[in-house]
Design an enzyme around this catalytic site. Structure first.
Site, mmCIF file in Angstrom:
data_model
loop_
_atom_site.group_PDB
_atom_site.id
_atom_site.type_symbol
_atom_site.label_atom_id
_atom_site.label_comp_id
_atom_site.label_asym_id
_atom_site.label_seq_id
_atom_site.Cartn_x
_atom_site.Cartn_y
_atom_site.Cartn_z
ATOM 1 N N GLY A 77 0.776 -1.233 0.000
ATOM 2 C CA GLY A 77 0.000 0.000 0.000
ATOM 3 C C GLY A 77 0.806 1.281 0.000
ATOM 4 N N GLN A 78 2.130 1.175 -0.111
ATOM 5 C CA GLN A 78 2.929 2.386 -0.181
ATOM 6 C C GLN A 78 2.548 3.160 -1.442
ATOM 7 O OE1 GLN A 78 4.073 -0.666 0.281
ATOM 8 N NE2 GLN A 78 5.563 -0.756 1.914
ATOM 9 N N ASP A 79 2.683 4.470 -1.380
ATOM 10 C CA ASP A 79 2.259 5.350 -2.467
ATOM 11 C C ASP A 79 2.797 4.890 -3.816
ATOM 12 O OD1 ASP A 79 0.908 7.553 -3.523
ATOM 13 O OD2 ASP A 79 2.704 8.797 -3.407
ATOM 14 N N LEU A 81 3.625 1.969 -4.782
ATOM 15 C CA LEU A 81 3.121 0.657 -5.200
ATOM 16 C C LEU A 81 1.656 0.686 -5.629
ATOM 17 C CD1 LEU A 81 4.731 -1.629 -2.464
ATOM 18 C CD2 LEU A 81 5.491 -1.292 -4.817
#
Length: 198
Positions: A77-79, A81
């Protein structure tokens, strides 16, 4: 002759399988949820929460709930990704969107992210289950407050099945209720998006 019989047997014994995307911002508890589902419906082995690390890429789990086979995709969920999520939409049968109920500073970013997901044409018509995670913590937002924030994008959901449920992925509270809701909706939606064969 052997290959023909083997091929027929293989076709007759294949089972339906539904792909479920577990999405949400980083640190929402997606991997903890996946591990909890696997421990309840899969191997039965609990994973020490201290051993769960942030997902860079994806984690995949296979479980069976109420005679329905699920392939669970926990996607980072990192920006940076989140742009990869779109690659999974066309194959997904449902989306589980995990919200960190304690992360008040990013709740609007969370709402905007979910809106982007549900307005993509490849996710049209598939069930969306939003889980208000970390409800075991004293500093978490109430589920009603989270529902109010996300009601602003309700019109984008259209006629598809959707729901907001409280859970604690860490403690397992509400996880079986969420799984039950999901399997009922997947079966109901099979005409619109049929399951894969495995």
């Amino acid at each position: 002759m052997y290959h023909l019989i083997k091929g027929i047997y293989y076709e007759l014994t294949r089972e339906d399988e539904y792909s479920v995307l577990i999405l949400g911002l980083d640190n929402a508890g997606k991997t903890t949820l996946l591990e909890k589902l696997k421990s309840i419906y899969g191997s039965g082995k609990e994973v020490n929460p201290d051993k769960i690390v942030p997902t860079v890429g994806q984690n995949v789990g296979h479980i069976r709930i109420n005679s329905i086979n699920l392939k669970l995709w926990d996607v980072g969920g990192q920006d940076m990704l989140r742009t990869l999520w779109k690659e999974y939409y066309a194959e997904a049968h449902a989306i589980v969107f995990v919200v960190d109920s304690t992360d008040r500073a990013r709740i609007e970013e969370c709402r905007h992210t979910l809106q982007t997901v549900i307005t993509d044409e490849d996710t049209e018509g598939i069930p969306v289950l939003m889980l208000a995670n970390k409800q075991d913590r004293d500093d978490s937002l109430e589920v009603e407050d989270i529902k109010e924030i996300f009601n602003r994008i309700a019109e984008n959901l259209g006629a598809r099945d959707s729901r907001v449920l409280p859970i604690s992925a860490l403690k397992g509270t509400g996880v079986t209720e969420a799984a039950d809701w999901l399997t009922v909706r997947l079966a109901r939606n099979r005409q619109y998006r049929p399951p894969d064969k495995r």
